[in-house]
Enzyme design. Structure first.
Site, PDB file in Angstrom:
ATOM      1  N   ASP A 158      -0.452  -4.112   6.620  1.00 40.02           N
ATOM      2  CA  ASP A 158      -0.604  -4.032   8.069  1.00 40.02           C
ATOM      3  C   ASP A 158      -2.053  -3.958   8.530  1.00 40.02           C
ATOM      4  OD1 ASP A 158      -1.277  -1.532   7.182  1.00 40.02           O
ATOM      5  OD2 ASP A 158       0.145  -0.439   8.451  1.00 40.02           O
ATOM      6  N   ASP A 161       0.856  -1.171   0.000  1.00 38.25           N
ATOM      7  CA  ASP A 161       0.000   0.000   0.000  1.00 38.25           C
ATOM      8  C   ASP A 161       0.898   1.229   0.000  1.00 38.25           C
ATOM      9  OD1 ASP A 161      -2.019   1.814   0.224  1.00 38.25           O
ATOM     10  OD2 ASP A 161      -2.918   0.938   2.017  1.00 38.25           O
TER      11      ASP A 161
END
Length: 854
Positions: free
Chosen positions: A601, A335
């Site tokens: 995450d 990301d």
């Protein structure tokens, strides 16, 4: 003490069919949870909340494992045979060498195992429980039946239990049921004959919370859980890595060679009417000599050394077998937030629908962020920081309810009521388009007007302008409605669009240099994000992507798997994607032949982390992401990852060095001895001498785990190449055999050596060549231009000194050696030096023809 009878095993066998109040009584728990003393007592009696396969081997088990190898058992059998015929010297020497080799391997592996366990403690998954009436955090393996576990988005459920309370709780349990979508869980009792999917009041080990909150009463832990039962029956293990597959196939090749050699040599020597016991010992010792018998220990030690050094660079290894994949990785997906950017959001503006600063919008956003009870996130934290700085007071409001965020709605709603007001206010914030989808009106100054196409086009233009400028833009909407007992997702309709929240997350300092460093190591970065095309393209240009190719989530929906497999490697950014699409991208890249890493995450990253060859998370990630990852970064920083890749490649290279150096020298030496045994009037070496040779060479072999690695082996991804390894063994084995035959000729026809002198000379030369070949083939460069590791260098010199001293030591007679004349030592040393030169020349030609290897 709670006995099994007191717990009421009859009711716990179908615990889903009972309400939580009954189970609290059965488990002698309460809304205040267990006492610390009761929890400790249950932990001692029931055991930790782990599966047997997850526990670290004890020192005794590790020691026993060193002697379980078929090769070791063969040697023990040979020693027993020697003892039965009262050949006590051979039996004693063989057993002493077996014991010494096992203890050497055990000492190194035990230290490595203990060190790795300490590292894993740093990223141990923890659970939030209620004990002694207060919330506390404990390691998940210390959760016991009767514990009340607090659940929220991102929580990895530690054990099986029933819900005491829940609010919009959705759980991903595909690992157990195969359901792709999260399922809603509610308190209450299920039917006794309810299937696993129908037990909507239960949560299970190995599943995770996707959204919402809840309290679960733990009923079963460890191997008694549903997940534990499946694992014990199926003996689940992680998929075999490419490196493990290569080692296994190479081991099969060596096994076939060993079996053929043992049968051939034993049969030939018996045919030549040599003593059968001596011939059997010789044949078995040859087989052991060919095999890299310390390979399992060397791999374990090398990986553990690598894990320690990676930890020093900020990377904690959770699965050792993935280190080689780390070194092979050529595509990294991540990301953009926290990867390309600082990951620290700042609220730059709270604006109304006309794009003007609005205190009302900030107050609404503050209420939504401050009162929400889901997973903390940087956007909410940024809003709270801004509102606190402006001293905004929301004490007049009280929270009535909450509709948690999920990855389909991409919205979070909090319902509040102002003191003295009759109506409640529903405040929704989230992804701009998803908020706008549930709006029918728009507030402009003091007026509320319909959200017609013109109004929508106007606010869409504002959104596009800010996104192109690099802002992360959220929408905010409200709705007044009569107070009601509960509020559901269906209430998110007919809202009034109030305005925008603009966030800045600037690119990281030095990110261009970091991306260049990754590219120089052969790793391509691909961004997979839920953000829109405009903001992602702006960031891409800011960090050095000149003309990034982009695919959207909508584009992915229209692509077949074969088309995506062709497009994915050529695409830089995948934008506006959902969790399932992330997984599709990862799988497409793998099918295209790449070794793919994924850095994530969040809750929505778990499936992609599982799908990737290398799953990477960060220390502050949600539990489900850390549990799915192979590696955990102590800092969300590509520089840390880059250093970890370097160490992964060093570990990979050193593991292959051991295989290459051991098999190349051993293969040639053992084949030469096998051939010599057919025409010599005596065995070229006794079994105990072969084993001693092997034992002494193990010391530098273990030292390879900490050897230096040339920069060119770190600068590119490495892949296991069994064909190149096989060719390497044959070529260098042939070179070794040529010098073996030269040694035989010198010993027989120049020095006219008898059996004992021949064996002593041949032992000297074979061990010396095995030691020096490690220093030659450990590098692609000329060996004198690549410094070996300190441990490897000094252990090699020490074993060389022992080799020279052995024929003159008090042990010489017992080992079958005699003192070597100075002239013979000089000639054998010259042959060794010539062998070094020939190996260096062969290495240069070999690497030029096959490329970089290992």
């Amino acid at each position: 003490m709670v006995s099994e009878d007191a717990i009421g095993e009859d009711r716990l066998s179908e615990y889903w069919a009972h309400d939580s109040r009954t189970l609290l009584d059965v488990l002698e728990s309460s809304a205040a949870g267990l006492s610390t003393a009761a929890a400790d007592e249950r932990l001692q009696r029931i055991g930790p909340n782990t599966l047997a396969r997850d526990t670290r081997a004890s020192a005794l088990r590790l020691l026993v494992r060193q002697f379980e190898s078929p090769l070791v058992l063969i040697l023990v059998f040979a020693a027993v045979v020697a003892a039965l015929v009262q050949d006590w010297t051979d039996a004693g020497v063989v057993l002493a060498i077996v014991l010494g080799s096992g203890l050497l391997s055990f000492s190194q592996e035990f230290r490595a195992s203990a060190s790795l366990e300490r590292l894993r403690e740093r990223v141990r998954v923890k659970s939030k429980v209620v004990r002694d009436g207060a919330e506390t955090v404990v390691p998940s393996e210390r959760v016991v039946p009767g514990d009340l576990v607090l659940l929220s988005a991102g929580t990895l459920i530690p054990a099986d239990g029933v819900l005491v309370e829940a609010k919009d709780l959705h759980v991903t349990q595909s690992a157990l049921t195969g359901e792709a979508m999260p399922v809603e869980k509610r308190p209450g009792a299920s039917a006794r004959d309810a299937s696993l999917i129908q037990r909507t009041n239960c949560v299970f080990m190995g599943t995770s919370v996707r959204s919402g909150t809840g309290h679960a009463l733990i009923v079963r832990t460890g191997g008694a859980t549903l997940y534990g039962g499946i694992a014990s029956r199926l003996r689940l293990r992680a998929p075999e890595t490419e490196f493990e597959r290569g080692i296994r196939r190479y081991g099969q090749l060596l096994t076939q060679v060993m079996i053929f050699l043992v049968v051939l040599v034993f049969a030939a020597n018996v045919f030549l009417e040599r003593p059968p016991i001596e011939s059997l010992l010789f044949a078995l010792a040859l087989a052991v000599g060919i095999s890299p018998e310390l390979l399992p220990a060397i791999i374990s030690i090398t990986l553990s050394v690598g894990a320690r050094e990676m930890a020093e660079r900020g990377v904690i290894v959770r699965r050792l077998s993935s280190i080689e994949n780390f070194g092979s990785m050529d595509i990294l997906c991540a990301d953009k937030t926290g990867t390309l950017t600082e990951g620290v959001m700042a609220l730059d503006g709270a604006l109304d629908s006309r794009g003007l600063a609005s205190q009302d919008v900030l107050v609404c956003a503050y209420l939504n962020s401050r009162l929400q009870s889901g997973l903390p996130n940087p956007l909410d934290e940024a809003i709270v920081v801004k509102a606190d700085r402006d001293a905004i007071d929301i004490s007049a409001y009280r929270k009535l309810d909450e509709i948690p965020y999920d990855f389909l709605r991409k919205r979070l709603t909090v319902v509040v009521q102002r003191q003295g007001a009759a109506e409640s206010v529903l405040i929704t914030k989230g992804a701009f388009a998803h908020v706008l989808d549930v709006c029918t009106q728009i507030q402009t100054d003091a007026d509320i007007v319909p959200l017609d196409p013109d109004a929508r086009a106007r606010i869409d233009a504002l959104f596009a302008r800010w996104s192109e400028g690099g802002y992360r833009v959220l929408g905010l909407a409200t709705k007044s409605l009569a107070q009601q007992p509960t509020y559901e997702r269906e209430d998110e309709a007919g809202l009034t669009f109030r305005g925008f929240l603009l966030f800045l997350d600037p690119p990281k300092d030095g990110i261009r240099e970091t991306l260049a460093a990754l590219a120089s190591r052969g790793v391509t970065l691909k961004i997979i994000t839920g953000d829109n095309r405009l903001i992602t393209a702006h960031l891409g240009r800011a960090v050095g992507f000149q003309s990034p190719s982009i695919l959207t989530g909508a584009d992915l929906d229209g692509l077949r798997e074969d088309a995506l497999m062709r497009l994915a490697p050529r695409t830089d950014f995948f934008v506006d994607v959902d969790p399932n699409q992330k997984e599709r991208v990862i799988l497409a890249l793998k099918k295209a032949g790449h070794v793919v890493g994924y850095l994530g995450d969040g809750i929505n990253d778990a499936s992609a982390l599982h799908a990737a060859d290398v799953g990477i998370s960060v220390d502050k990630a949600v539990d489900v992401a850390k549990e799915a990852a192979d590696f955990v970064l102590l800092e969300h920083d590509l520089d840390v990852l880059c250093r970890g890749i370097e160490q992964g490649r060093k570990t990979f290279a050193n593991t292959l060095k051991y295989v290459a150096t051991t098999t190349s020298a051993n293969f040639g030496n053992m084949l030469s001895m096998a051939a010599a045994s057919f025409f010599l009037p005596f065995l070229p070496l006794l079994a105990k001498q072969i084993l001693l040779n092997n034992f002494l060479s193990d010391f530098p072999g273990i030292a390879i785990a900490s050897d230096r690695v040339d920069p060119d082996l770190v600068d590119r991804p490495q892949r296991w190449n069994i064909r190149a390894m096989r060719n390497f063994t044959i070529v260098f084995g042939a070179v070794s055999s040529i010098f073996d035959l030269l040694t035989f000729g010198v010993l027989l026809y120049v020095f006219h050596a008898g059996a004992e002198l021949f064996r002593t000379g041949w032992f000297f030369e074979s061990l010396m060549t095995e030691l020096v070949i490690a220093l030659v083939v450990r590098t692609h460069r000329p060996f004198y231009r690549s410094r070996p590791g300190r441990f490897l260098f000094w252990s090699t010199l020490a074993v060389m000194a022992v080799t020279v001293a052995l024929p003159y030591s008090p042990l010489a007679a017992e080992l079958g050696f005699v003192a070597l004349p100075a002239a013979q030592v000089g000639v054998l040393t010259l042959i060794t030096l010539l062998y070094v030169g020939a190996a260096e020349l062969t290495k240069k030609v070999f690497y030029r023809s096959v490329g970089a290897f290992p």
